[in-house]
Design a protein around this motif. Structure first.
Motif, PDB file in Angstrom:
ATOM      1  N   ASN A  43      -9.649   5.767   0.898  1.00 51.40           N
ATOM      2  CA  ASN A  43     -10.180   4.369   0.877  1.00 51.40           C
ATOM      3  C   ASN A  43      -9.331   3.439   0.480  1.00 51.40           C
ATOM      4  O   ASN A  43      -9.822   2.301   0.000  1.00 51.40           O
ATOM      5  CB  ASN A  43     -11.238   4.535  -0.025  1.00 51.40           C
ATOM      6  CG  ASN A  43     -12.225   5.705   0.041  1.00 51.40           C
ATOM      7  OD1 ASN A  43     -12.374   6.042   1.293  1.00 51.40           O
ATOM      8  ND2 ASN A  43     -13.026   6.100  -0.865  1.00 51.40           N
ATOM      9  N   GLN A  95      -4.197  -2.673  -9.834  1.00 59.49           N
ATOM     10  CA  GLN A  95      -4.813  -1.805  -8.379  1.00 59.49           C
ATOM     11  C   GLN A  95      -5.457  -0.462  -8.685  1.00 59.49           C
ATOM     12  O   GLN A  95      -4.540   0.090  -9.675  1.00 59.49           O
ATOM     13  CB  GLN A  95      -3.860  -1.861  -7.443  1.00 59.49           C
ATOM     14  CG  GLN A  95      -3.456  -3.322  -6.693  1.00 59.49           C
ATOM     15  CD  GLN A  95      -2.398  -3.984  -7.706  1.00 59.49           C
ATOM     16  OE1 GLN A  95      -1.626  -3.340  -8.278  1.00 59.49           O
ATOM     17  NE2 GLN A  95      -2.560  -5.361  -7.685  1.00 59.49           N
ATOM     18  N   LYS A  96      -6.009  -0.032  -8.135  1.00 59.85           N
ATOM     19  CA  LYS A  96      -6.641   1.438  -8.366  1.00 59.85           C
ATOM     20  C   LYS A  96      -6.675   1.954  -6.771  1.00 59.85           C
ATOM     21  O   LYS A  96      -7.072   1.400  -5.873  1.00 59.85           O
ATOM     22  CB  LYS A  96      -8.168   1.106  -8.846  1.00 59.85           C
ATOM     23  CG  LYS A  96      -8.645   2.522  -9.229  1.00 59.85           C
ATOM     24  CD  LYS A  96     -10.116   2.229  -9.727  1.00 59.85           C
ATOM     25  CE  LYS A  96     -10.960   3.390  -9.912  1.00 59.85           C
ATOM     26  NZ  LYS A  96     -12.280   3.121 -10.321  1.00 59.85           N
ATOM     27  N   LYS A 153      -7.643   6.310  -4.953  1.00 57.15           N
ATOM     28  CA  LYS A 153      -7.936   7.285  -5.154  1.00 57.15           C
ATOM     29  C   LYS A 153      -7.123   8.256  -4.357  1.00 57.15           C
ATOM     30  O   LYS A 153      -6.783   8.187  -3.280  1.00 57.15           O
ATOM     31  CB  LYS A 153      -9.324   7.407  -4.599  1.00 57.15           C
ATOM     32  CG  LYS A 153     -10.126   8.754  -4.836  1.00 57.15           C
ATOM     33  CD  LYS A 153     -11.395   8.791  -4.323  1.00 57.15           C
ATOM     34  CE  LYS A 153     -12.259  10.057  -4.563  1.00 57.15           C
ATOM     35  NZ  LYS A 153     -13.630  10.013  -4.150  1.00 57.15           N
ATOM     36  N   SER A 172       1.106  -1.029  -0.068  1.00 57.14           N
ATOM     37  CA  SER A 172       0.160   0.008   0.126  1.00 57.14           C
ATOM     38  C   SER A 172       0.908   1.234   0.008  1.00 57.14           C
ATOM     39  O   SER A 172       0.628   2.192  -0.811  1.00 57.14           O
ATOM     40  CB  SER A 172      -0.889  -0.137   1.211  1.00 57.14           C
ATOM     41  OG  SER A 172      -1.548   1.228   1.222  1.00 57.14           O
ATOM     42  N   GLU A 175      -7.840  -0.572  -4.188  1.00 61.86           N
ATOM     43  CA  GLU A 175      -9.021  -1.385  -4.802  1.00 61.86           C
ATOM     44  C   GLU A 175      -8.286  -2.504  -5.931  1.00 61.86           C
ATOM     45  O   GLU A 175      -7.761  -1.882  -6.808  1.00 61.86           O
ATOM     46  CB  GLU A 175     -10.018  -0.455  -5.513  1.00 61.86           C
ATOM     47  CG  GLU A 175     -11.363  -1.328  -6.368  1.00 61.86           C
ATOM     48  CD  GLU A 175     -12.094  -0.478  -7.085  1.00 61.86           C
ATOM     49  OE1 GLU A 175     -12.824  -1.174  -7.959  1.00 61.86           O
ATOM     50  OE2 GLU A 175     -11.937   0.808  -6.812  1.00 61.86           O
ATOM     51  N   HIS A 176      -8.482  -3.576  -5.587  1.00 63.15           N
ATOM     52  CA  HIS A 176      -7.847  -4.651  -6.471  1.00 63.15           C
ATOM     53  C   HIS A 176      -8.719  -4.892  -7.708  1.00 63.15           C
ATOM     54  O   HIS A 176      -9.825  -5.522  -7.253  1.00 63.15           O
ATOM     55  CB  HIS A 176      -7.513  -5.753  -5.679  1.00 63.15           C
ATOM     56  CG  HIS A 176      -6.398  -5.795  -4.633  1.00 63.15           C
ATOM     57  ND1 HIS A 176      -5.171  -5.671  -4.886  1.00 63.15           N
ATOM     58  CD2 HIS A 176      -6.430  -5.437  -3.404  1.00 63.15           C
ATOM     59  CE1 HIS A 176      -4.278  -5.441  -3.975  1.00 63.15           C
ATOM     60  NE2 HIS A 176      -5.251  -5.031  -2.906  1.00 63.15           N
ATOM     61  N   ILE A 177      -8.483  -4.506  -8.758  1.00 63.05           N
ATOM     62  CA  ILE A 177      -9.180  -4.652 -10.059  1.00 63.05           C
ATOM     63  C   ILE A 177      -8.930  -6.036 -10.437  1.00 63.05           C
ATOM     64  O   ILE A 177     -10.026  -6.603 -10.779  1.00 63.05           O
ATOM     65  CB  ILE A 177      -8.808  -3.608 -11.213  1.00 63.05           C
ATOM     66  CG1 ILE A 177      -9.108  -2.015 -10.629  1.00 63.05           C
ATOM     67  CG2 ILE A 177      -9.942  -3.935 -12.396  1.00 63.05           C
ATOM     68  CD1 ILE A 177     -10.628  -1.720 -10.026  1.00 63.05           C
TER      69      ILE A 177
END
Length: 138
Positions: free
Chosen positions: A83, A93-94, A96, A22, A86-88
């Protein structure tokens, strides 16, 4: 300017509440966003290089150029992740990124998304991880 691909060793190490993954992705995304901001400002200050700079901006952004609200004298401050990751998919990964745009004494909060594509590559018989970041607005 730094290369879009960064070859680094990957280890998932727990550091406080966030994992090493992260922190690494947030730092990589923030650096790419800062590069983008620097290019936007350079484009306004040196219109003679506009075509080359737009090409570089397009290589960083996913679909189209991301515009910062305001004129060329804006400041971007307080860039932070919101947030988590986010694992697409296994390799995408995404994140914000939320930031403040300061222009003429006004502060406007805005955001951008960073898509990080991770790929294992072999260099000199050694596996390394390559990360590519693309910015996009949603």
């Amino acid at each position: 300017m730094k290369s879009e691909n960064s070859a680094v060793e990957f280890k998932d190490v727990i550091t406080g509440n966030k994992t090493f993954e992260s922190n690494k992705f947030e730092n990589l995304s923030t650096q790419k966003f800062n590069d983008y901001i620097d290019l936007l400002k350079l484009k306004d200050k040196h219109p003679e290089f506009k075509a080359d700079i737009i090409e570089q901006l397009q290589s960083i952004s996913k679909d189209s150029l991301i515009h910062i609200r305001g004129a060329s004298n804006f400041l971007v401050k307080n860039i932070r992740q919101e947030n988590g990751i986010e694992h697409i998919s296994d390799s995408v990964q995404k994140i914000k990124l939320v930031y403040d745009v300061v222009l003429d004494g006004r502060k406007i909060e805005d955001s951008v998304f960073a898509l990080i594509t991770t790929k294992v590559i072999v260099i000199d018989d050694k596996e390394t991880v390559s990360n590519k970041v693309k910015l996009l607005k949603e």
